[in-house]
Structures are given as C-alpha cells and as structure tokens.
Design a protein around this motif. Sequence first.
Motif, mmCIF file in Angstrom:
data_model
loop_
_atom_site.group_PDB
_atom_site.id
_atom_site.type_symbol
_atom_site.label_atom_id
_atom_site.label_comp_id
_atom_site.label_asym_id
_atom_site.label_seq_id
_atom_site.Cartn_x
_atom_site.Cartn_y
_atom_site.Cartn_z
ATOM 1 N N GLU A 290 0.830 -1.208 0.000
ATOM 2 C CA GLU A 290 0.000 0.000 0.000
ATOM 3 C C GLU A 290 0.867 1.262 0.000
ATOM 4 O O GLU A 290 0.516 2.276 -0.612
ATOM 5 C CB GLU A 290 -0.943 -0.024 1.203
ATOM 6 C CG GLU A 290 -2.025 -1.094 1.083
ATOM 7 C CD GLU A 290 -3.001 -1.077 2.252
ATOM 8 O OE1 GLU A 290 -2.625 -0.544 3.332
ATOM 9 O OE2 GLU A 290 -4.116 -1.604 2.095
ATOM 10 N N LYS A 331 -5.893 -2.846 -0.079
ATOM 11 C CA LYS A 331 -6.936 -2.101 -0.792
ATOM 12 C C LYS A 331 -6.366 -1.729 -2.163
ATOM 13 O O LYS A 331 -5.523 -0.831 -2.278
ATOM 14 C CB LYS A 331 -7.331 -0.850 -0.018
ATOM 15 C CG LYS A 331 -7.925 -1.151 1.358
ATOM 16 C CD LYS A 331 -8.196 0.133 2.125
ATOM 17 C CE LYS A 331 -8.736 -0.166 3.523
ATOM 18 N NZ LYS A 331 -8.946 1.080 4.311
ATOM 19 N N THR A 332 -6.831 -2.426 -3.192
ATOM 20 C CA THR A 332 -6.175 -2.339 -4.504
ATOM 21 C C THR A 332 -6.828 -1.345 -5.472
ATOM 22 O O THR A 332 -6.394 -1.243 -6.616
ATOM 23 C CB THR A 332 -6.159 -3.724 -5.170
ATOM 24 O OG1 THR A 332 -7.508 -4.186 -5.310
ATOM 25 C CG2 THR A 332 -5.349 -4.710 -4.343
ATOM 26 N N ALA A 333 -7.835 -0.630 -5.033
ATOM 27 C CA ALA A 333 -8.550 0.262 -5.960
ATOM 28 C C ALA A 333 -7.608 1.281 -6.604
ATOM 29 O O ALA A 333 -7.632 1.503 -7.817
ATOM 30 C CB ALA A 333 -9.684 0.971 -5.226
ATOM 31 N N LYS A 334 -6.734 1.885 -5.787
ATOM 32 C CA LYS A 334 -5.794 2.889 -6.320
ATOM 33 C C LYS A 334 -4.784 2.248 -7.268
ATOM 34 O O LYS A 334 -4.412 2.838 -8.278
ATOM 35 C CB LYS A 334 -5.070 3.590 -5.167
ATOM 36 C CG LYS A 334 -5.961 4.504 -4.352
ATOM 37 C CD LYS A 334 -5.179 5.260 -3.297
ATOM 38 C CE LYS A 334 -4.756 4.367 -2.153
ATOM 39 N NZ LYS A 334 -4.136 5.129 -1.040
ATOM 40 N N ASP A 336 -5.321 -0.411 -9.108
ATOM 41 C CA ASP A 336 -6.029 -0.731 -10.354
ATOM 42 C C ASP A 336 -6.090 0.480 -11.276
ATOM 43 O O ASP A 336 -5.954 0.348 -12.501
ATOM 44 C CB ASP A 336 -7.450 -1.222 -10.043
ATOM 45 C CG ASP A 336 -7.456 -2.568 -9.323
ATOM 46 O OD1 ASP A 336 -6.435 -3.277 -9.410
ATOM 47 O OD2 ASP A 336 -8.473 -2.886 -8.670
ATOM 48 N N ILE A 337 -6.282 1.655 -10.690
ATOM 49 C CA ILE A 337 -6.326 2.885 -11.493
ATOM 50 C C ILE A 337 -4.972 3.149 -12.134
ATOM 51 O O ILE A 337 -4.879 3.500 -13.322
ATOM 52 C CB ILE A 337 -6.754 4.085 -10.621
ATOM 53 C CG1 ILE A 337 -8.206 3.921 -10.164
ATOM 54 C CG2 ILE A 337 -6.577 5.405 -11.374
ATOM 55 C CD1 ILE A 337 -8.658 4.945 -9.143
ATOM 56 N N HIS A 340 -4.325 0.811 -14.935
ATOM 57 C CA HIS A 340 -5.113 1.214 -16.101
ATOM 58 C C HIS A 340 -4.403 2.338 -16.863
ATOM 59 O O HIS A 340 -4.371 2.330 -18.101
ATOM 60 C CB HIS A 340 -6.507 1.671 -15.641
ATOM 61 C CG HIS A 340 -7.359 2.187 -16.761
ATOM 62 N ND1 HIS A 340 -7.909 1.369 -17.722
ATOM 63 C CD2 HIS A 340 -7.755 3.460 -17.069
ATOM 64 C CE1 HIS A 340 -8.608 2.107 -18.585
ATOM 65 N NE2 HIS A 340 -8.531 3.368 -18.207
#
Length: 476
Positions: A290, A331-334, A336-337, A340
């Motif tokens: 993280e 928490k992988t949301a950031k 993943d962005i 992308h």
Amino acid sequence: MPQTPPFSAMFDSSGYNRNLYQSAEDSCGGLYYHDNTLLSGSLEALIQHLVPNVDYYPDRTYIFTFLLSSRLFMHPYELMAKVCHLCVEHQRLSDPDSDKNQIRKIAPKILQLLTEWTETFPYDFRDERMMRNLKDLAHRIASGEEVEIGTYRKNVQQMLQCLIRKLAALSQYEEVLAKISSTSTDRLTVLKTKPQSIQRDIITVCSDPYTLAQQLTHIELERLNYIGPEEFVQAFVQKDPLDNDKSCYSEHKKTRNLEAYVEWFNRLSYLVATEICMPVKKKHRARIIEYFIDVARECFNIGNFNSLMAIISGMNMSPVSRLKKTWAKVKTAKFDILEHQMDPSSNFYNYRTALRGAAQRSLTAHSSREKIVIPFFSLLIKDIYFLNEGCANRLPNGHVNFEKFWELAKQVGEFMTWKQVECPFERDRKILQYLLTVPVFSEDALYLASYESEGPENHIEKDRWKSLSSELSARS
C-alpha cells in the motif's frame, strides 16, 4: 557569448522551412524540398548546408537534426574535419587577401555554430581529435586582425570553459555511478532463512510516500540530465551501406548514460519487489504494498512516469503477484487505477494521453514542479527504435532521407527539453543513499523469499522451490 534558444522553440513546425533561412545554393545544391520542407539531399550537400557564410546561417533545428543524424553515416570527428575544412577553405579564413569585412561578418557565425555543437553535443568532444579541431578553428577565428580580438577571444574562451565544465561534470558523474555500482553489487543472492525481524526497510527510512516520490524524481532527473541526445542514435547505429572503407561507428558508440538509466529502472523494480518479499508477516507485506501504491500515485501526479512504471513492474513480478494472502489484505482500488493508466494495450494509449497532458502542462508551467515530465523511458527507446527500423536512412538515389531525421530529432528534442528541468524538491541524502545502494534480491532470491512467505501452491512451484533450495545449499 552567443546564446542558443531553448529546445522547446525548435520543433514548432513539421520541418525546416527554407523560406525563412534561404541560401543561394539550396535550390540546386543537391538538396530536395517539397512544400518548402527539406526532405533529402546528398551527404556532402547536407554538410555544406550546415556551414554558414556571409549571407546565411543554418536554422537551429537543422543544426540539431543534422548533428544528431549524421553519426549514422560518419564519426563526429569526420564531420568536424569536413566542417573545419569548409570553414577554412570555402570561407577563406586562412587567406590574407580575403575581404576583411566579410571575415568580420562570418567569424561570429562560425563561432555560433561551434557553440551550438558544444552546448548540445558536448560528449562528442571527449574525443581528443574533436577537441583539437575545435580549438584550432576557434583560434583562427579569434586571431585574425580583422576580428575584434578582445570580444572574440573572450567568447571563444567562454565556449571552451563551458565545454570543459560539462565534460568534467560527466566524468565526476561516471565515477559516482561506478562507486554506487560497486557498493550495491553485494546483491542478496543467498537467503538461508528469513530474518525474524527486519531492522531496516523503506518505511523506516522514509515513512512518507510523497517524500519518497520526490526523492525518486531527484534520481530520475539527475540521470536523465547526463544522457546525451546522440546516445539515442548511437544505440542503433549500423554500417552505412555506401561506406565501404571506413569502420562502423557502432564500434565506438557510447551509450553508457542511457544504459545506466535503464539499469536504474530495473534496480527500482527489484527494490520494490525485495521490500515486499522481505517481511515475515503478511500484514507488514501488505503495508509495504500500500505504501508503494501511494508512492506510485504521487509519481503520476508529479509527472514521473518512469518511476511509476518501475514500481508497477516490481509489484507485478511473479514472486510478488503470487502472494495471494498478502494481496487479500491490500486495498487495490488505487493500484487498479494506476495499472489502467499504464496499460500496454493499444500501444500504451492511456499512458500516451497522460504524457501529452503532462507535456502540455510543462509548456504553460508557472513553477518548476509543473515543468516535470519524465517519460517511461523504455517505451521512448522503443518508439525511436521502430522509427529508425521502419524508415530507410537513404533513398534509392543515395540521398539521405532527411524526412525521417526531422521526426527523429523532434522526438529526441522533446526529451532534451524535459531533461533540462531542475528538480524543485529538497534532497534527502539518507533516503537517496538507501535507494541507490541498499542490496536487492536477485530473481532466484525473490522466489525463495516469496515461497517462504506463502508456500508453493502447485507442482511447478514446489519443483522450483526444491531446485532453488538445492542450489542454495550447494553454495553454502
């Protein structure tokens, strides 16, 4: 002292327009134009086009493009010898009966050409023959009675002093690189048992991810600054098919600064993977992941795409990506962005869009921070490689394909603008020292550390673990 304009002003059009800088010989001197843009010419005609005369001085865009691309056809020393010959013979600097008024006009133009060469391609002058020719021609300019002796001698001296300072700085930089390399060669290739406690890791050295991103930017900009534009061309130099006698310049190519920068990218990727695989507890590993996600996001915000991609590459290495129990706590949301944004599909379309945005921001910047553009370097090299491979250097009639070299110079010239930005962040010597010298795991050691963190899940992983363990036992 003659001053050259910034690189950002060089490529504001598609090519060199002869209406702006027309010479009497352009229309029939072996140069071919289309819509007022120089497309091709014989090598000799292009060399003559580089040399100023009383009524003509070459456009700076042409100077940069030809000096950059000419090394695909000849050694810079050969070009320098031809330029000196043309300056002395064609411009009649050595003729005592020459018109003194003409020499007074031509001398500053020749000095300006030499100044642009030494400022933009200073590494050419590590060759003693280049330096000797430079000093000889500069001496001719400054010693004539028809020249304002004090002014020109002063300008020549300033030019030479500036060049010597740049070469001395390069030598010092290379010594530092060698020292760093010798310090960090003690890679942690042997891993008998994982330590019960990690005394020192990246978070203990720098707990703030934003600060780490800034220190990474320091390293990136320093290393970028020492890459010469010619290194992009010299990396791909091949023998000129029309050159039957002379040795290929690739034998002498020097791309050490470019290679050192690529090695830095690889080191950073392995450093990220090492920091993640080292901790015993998965909670600690998740915290490290993280942390690097936050560092990568700040690198994106700064415009440091090279460090961003190195961090993503490190986290996507197999020894890291296989740690499923660890990733389950992240928490992988950031992340993943960020993935992308750097998605390689459609030829890195998302990244290229972000790079254009950063480049545009840099052009209208009001602060040093807004000027930072650090491209994903491996992709830049790839783009230049395919441009070089996709277009012939010469046309069927033997002319140099100058249309290709406009595009080559445009790409390298943009990089030249970006690499000259000064880093606005305060240096932290402790953090920089850690990033540059802390030992990192080899690929095998990473797998061992990964398997010890989360055991092998299939026969392939089990076989690999056994093999690596056996090798480790044999070494000890």
